[in-house]
Design a protein around this motif. Sequence first.
Motif, PDB file in Angstrom:
ATOM      1  N   UNK A  61       0.798  -1.317   0.060  1.00  0.00           N
ATOM      2  CA  UNK A  61      -0.091  -0.021  -0.004  1.00  0.00           C
ATOM      3  C   UNK A  61       0.771   1.098  -0.030  1.00  0.00           C
ATOM      4  N   UNK A  62       0.355   2.379  -0.663  1.00  0.00           N
ATOM      5  CA  UNK A  62       1.097   3.561  -0.333  1.00  0.00           C
ATOM      6  C   UNK A  62       1.074   4.127   1.069  1.00  0.00           C
ATOM      7  N   UNK A  63       2.446   4.740   1.440  1.00  0.00           N
ATOM      8  CA  UNK A  63       2.630   5.127   2.713  1.00  0.00           C
ATOM      9  C   UNK A  63       1.616   5.829   3.342  1.00  0.00           C
ATOM     10  N   UNK A  86      -2.145  13.647   3.121  1.00  0.00           N
ATOM     11  CA  UNK A  86      -2.438  13.959   1.900  1.00  0.00           C
ATOM     12  C   UNK A  86      -3.896  14.535   2.007  1.00  0.00           C
ATOM     13  N   UNK A  87      -4.492  15.207   0.942  1.00  0.00           N
ATOM     14  CA  UNK A  87      -5.795  15.785   0.956  1.00  0.00           C
ATOM     15  C   UNK A  87      -6.861  14.730   1.409  1.00  0.00           C
ATOM     16  N   UNK A 136      -9.925   8.694  -2.749  1.00  0.00           N
ATOM     17  CA  UNK A 136      -9.582   7.997  -4.046  1.00  0.00           C
ATOM     18  C   UNK A 136      -8.705   6.824  -3.628  1.00  0.00           C
ATOM     19  N   UNK A 137      -7.616   6.796  -2.816  1.00  0.00           N
ATOM     20  CA  UNK A 137      -6.707   5.930  -2.467  1.00  0.00           C
ATOM     21  C   UNK A 137      -7.432   4.645  -1.922  1.00  0.00           C
ATOM     22  N   UNK A 138      -8.296   4.838  -1.199  1.00  0.00           N
ATOM     23  CA  UNK A 138      -9.098   3.890  -0.417  1.00  0.00           C
ATOM     24  C   UNK A 138      -9.903   3.184  -1.441  1.00  0.00           C
TER      25      UNK A 138
END
Length: 269
Positions: free
Chosen positions: A162-164, A192-193, A199-201
């Motif tokens: 996963x991204x940090x 992050x915003x 969006x990442x989730x």
Amino acid sequence: MQVMVPLGRLPRIEQAGLSLHGHLKKEQFLMHGVWGLHVYFYSGKLRFQGEEFNIRSGTASITPPDTPLEWEFPDHAPHYYIHFVPGSSCGEPTDSAKGEDYIRPFQVINGPFEYFDTYVRDMELIGSICKEEPLRASVCLWNLLWRISDSNAYFEPPQDSLPSSVQIAVSHINQNYSTPIVIEELAAHSGVSHNYLILLFKEHFGCTIEAYIRRKRCRQAEFLLRHSSLTIKSIAQAVGIPDINHFNKTIRKELGAAPSKIRGSRSNR
């Protein structure tokens, strides 16, 4: 993708056995009225409803009825299969069969399993006895489905993939799910915003942040209901849903059964 399977009653087995594919690279099937459980010894692909799923040796798939399915095979592709109808009582209905079904979420692809050999032995046994001993085979399948559900219903990608920022958010949720979590503050904590974290989730978990938090709380609540002597009210507070009416509705919607049903089921498993 998840599929929801009723597990409150014994399933009825329609067919079971070992299949060998590979003479055709692709094959299409439509299973009328029956679900499919397949245990794989090869790598390939499964496609349905516009999505593609990667098959690996040591995994199992759960597919819904009346859905066009397409498999892509290597040259040698053996797998065990069971076609079944869930929620069908076999013999005299038990109290569980008369009550509310437990609707359980399954990933389309489950595993890989740490003790894959035990799943293989179960599939072999079910295939060998399903005609002569249908009740025993149904009980074995019922138990196998529960085990798969308990092991993989809430599968998530490995943390290191996963991204940090998502790793930070997930870690924060895991440590603080028992208290109110404000999404804007979670995003700021992750660096992050708000919109980007959403969006990442969706990209990595296929759900909103709110749904992820709710799922985490319900997972923990289910564990406590099955394995602790805490009161239901205490469990509701412990997982961050202190309003008991809201807790009951959330658990019923997420897990398919009321908290009292889930607690009662532990003595029957």
